[in-house]
Design a protein around this motif. Sequence first.
Motif, PDB file in Angstrom:
ATOM      1  N   VAL A 355     -44.441 -65.962-112.165  1.00  0.00           N
ATOM      2  CA  VAL A 355     -43.519 -66.300-113.263  1.00  0.00           C
ATOM      3  C   VAL A 355     -42.322 -67.067-112.694  1.00  0.00           C
ATOM      4  O   VAL A 355     -41.668 -66.593-111.757  1.00  0.00           O
ATOM      5  N   LEU A 356     -42.048 -68.235-113.255  1.00  0.00           N
ATOM      6  CA  LEU A 356     -40.899 -69.030-112.820  1.00  0.00           C
ATOM      7  C   LEU A 356     -39.928 -69.132-113.986  1.00  0.00           C
ATOM      8  O   LEU A 356     -40.338 -69.468-115.104  1.00  0.00           O
ATOM      9  N   VAL A 357     -38.646 -68.865-113.730  1.00  0.00           N
ATOM     10  CA  VAL A 357     -37.648 -68.861-114.813  1.00  0.00           C
ATOM     11  C   VAL A 357     -36.523 -69.820-114.455  1.00  0.00           C
ATOM     12  O   VAL A 357     -36.020 -69.797-113.325  1.00  0.00           O
ATOM     13  N   SER A 358     -36.100 -70.643-115.427  1.00  0.00           N
ATOM     14  CA  SER A 358     -34.995 -71.567-115.154  1.00  0.00           C
ATOM     15  C   SER A 358     -34.215 -71.834-116.437  1.00  0.00           C
ATOM     16  O   SER A 358     -34.803 -72.041-117.496  1.00  0.00           O
ATOM     17  N   GLY A 359     -32.890 -71.814-116.330  1.00  0.00           N
ATOM     18  CA  GLY A 359     -32.056 -72.065-117.516  1.00  0.00           C
ATOM     19  C   GLY A 359     -30.621 -71.677-117.235  1.00  0.00           C
ATOM     20  O   GLY A 359     -30.200 -71.615-116.077  1.00  0.00           O
ATOM     21  N   SER A 360     -29.882 -71.393-118.295  1.00  0.00           N
ATOM     22  CA  SER A 360     -28.470 -71.034-118.123  1.00  0.00           C
ATOM     23  C   SER A 360     -28.393 -69.653-117.462  1.00  0.00           C
ATOM     24  O   SER A 360     -29.354 -68.872-117.501  1.00  0.00           O
ATOM     25  N   PRO A 361     -27.222 -69.326-116.892  1.00  0.00           N
ATOM     26  CA  PRO A 361     -27.080 -67.993-116.290  1.00  0.00           C
ATOM     27  C   PRO A 361     -27.455 -66.879-117.269  1.00  0.00           C
ATOM     28  O   PRO A 361     -28.182 -65.947-116.914  1.00  0.00           O
ATOM     29  N   ALA A 362     -27.006 -66.993-118.527  1.00  0.00           N
ATOM     30  CA  ALA A 362     -27.281 -65.927-119.501  1.00  0.00           C
ATOM     31  C   ALA A 362     -28.775 -65.825-119.791  1.00  0.00           C
ATOM     32  O   ALA A 362     -29.331 -64.731-119.910  1.00  0.00           O
ATOM     33  N   MET A 363     -29.416 -66.973-119.907  1.00  0.00           N
ATOM     34  CA  MET A 363     -30.855 -66.976-120.218  1.00  0.00           C
ATOM     35  C   MET A 363     -31.660 -66.364-119.065  1.00  0.00           C
ATOM     36  O   MET A 363     -32.566 -65.564-119.277  1.00  0.00           O
TER      37      MET A 363
END
Length: 389
Positions: A355-363
């Motif tokens: 699983v790879l996750v990328s976005g704003s700090p909150a996301m």
Amino acid sequence: MSADPVSPVPRSVHREAPPAVTAMVRLIQDSWTKAEPYLPELTQFFYGMVFTLAPATRDFFPINMDVQRNRMVRALIHVVQMVDQPDDLVPFLRHLGRDHRKFGVEPQHYEAIGTALLATMKRQLGPDWTPEVEQAWAEAYTIIARQMQEAAAADDNPPNWLATVAEHRRISWDLAMVRLEPQQVIPFRAGQYLSVEVPQRPRLWRYLSPANAPRPDGSLEFHVRAVDGGWVSRAIVSHTQAGDVWRFGPPLGRLRVDREQDRKVLMIAGGTGIAPMQSLLDGLAQYGENPKVQIFYGGRTREDLYVLEGLKMMASCNPWLTVRPVVEADAPSGFEQGTLADVVTRYGSWPDHDVLVSGSPAMIRATVSRMLVAGTALDQISYDPFSFD
Ligand SMILES: Cc1cc2nc3c(=O)[nH]c(=O)nc-3n(C[C@H](O)[C@H](O)[C@H](O)COP(=O)(O)OP(=O)(O)OC[C@H]3O[C@@H](n4cnc5c(N)ncnc54)[C@H](O)[C@@H]3O)c2cc1C
């Protein structure tokens, strides 16, 4: 040490720290709890001392020090408190050491920062600055500085790279795409990010993720979203011009797809967090056969999904790729509704997937925590640390 991103949750199952190290961290944490309410005064004293001991370090920082605020001190304290987690900390410090070559940091600067840190804590803590507390802070800082300096000394790359803006395209009022042609090819890998200094905001380094895989001509494309009150992002979106020269630090980052492992991949991207995923997909698309990849691409509204058409086109000629658009409200047909954290966890724990996750700090924070609760194992999930604010 600059305002670098720091990991938000543990990434790996840690080896048990020796009792002496645990005791050292406890002393540091307890003493920091007493000093933290005075962060603004403490920061002012710290910088004053650093600039007195090593005047050349003033050039590493922006002219307006208000912009720097408490970043460096907080980053430093955070890292000092992690010395009992070497599995996470050592690779991070080695990256940081290599990265700091871009400023022209030298061994005597590390010494000045260490001396200033200890003097600041001593002044703040008064009688609570016991010999044991002093020893704990000194040892922790020595470990950090040594790791950073060793990594910097072992790096044969140039300390930074220059690239010229070839195109600046406004996608919306707060979003721009910038294409650059490097003066020397930057040796990044698909999915990595780079620190960047732009001429409109000298000495304010920020991280950006190329949205393309490495190309033969070395050109790079970035997506930049202006954040509210943002010093650098607003300047890039509004004032970048063809011909501007950007300075880059060395590539960093953990997001990658290992084609050899043949494991299914789940990508979760929000906003400009799509950039490193696009870079990875761009790299994979150079091969006919790939592991199955599903990408959940989310935003508040349909308009936020600014590269959706490009992704759908890529999926139409690459059967290994499935694109799942997600919006928070009023989902059109073919879209899922909710936050990315809501939507991906509806599918369960994603066994057998990287699983790879990328976005704003909150996301990132919300998605990673919800997936852990849903049963996804921590070592299945990769994300790059987010900024330290
Ligand atoms: C690994 C990594 C990769 C990144 N890749 C990209 C990218 O490809 N494109 C891109 O546009 N940005 C990216 N960023 C974010 C970028 O580095 C900056 O943090 C962002 O542009 C804000 O900088 P600023 O100087 O404008 O804001 P600052 O002046 O530093 O901060 C102003 C305000 O914005 C808030 N803020 C800071 N960063 C964010 C953020 N990311 N989201 C929401 N609020 C924020 C701060 O808390 C503060 O209140 C990445 C960050 C990291 C850590």
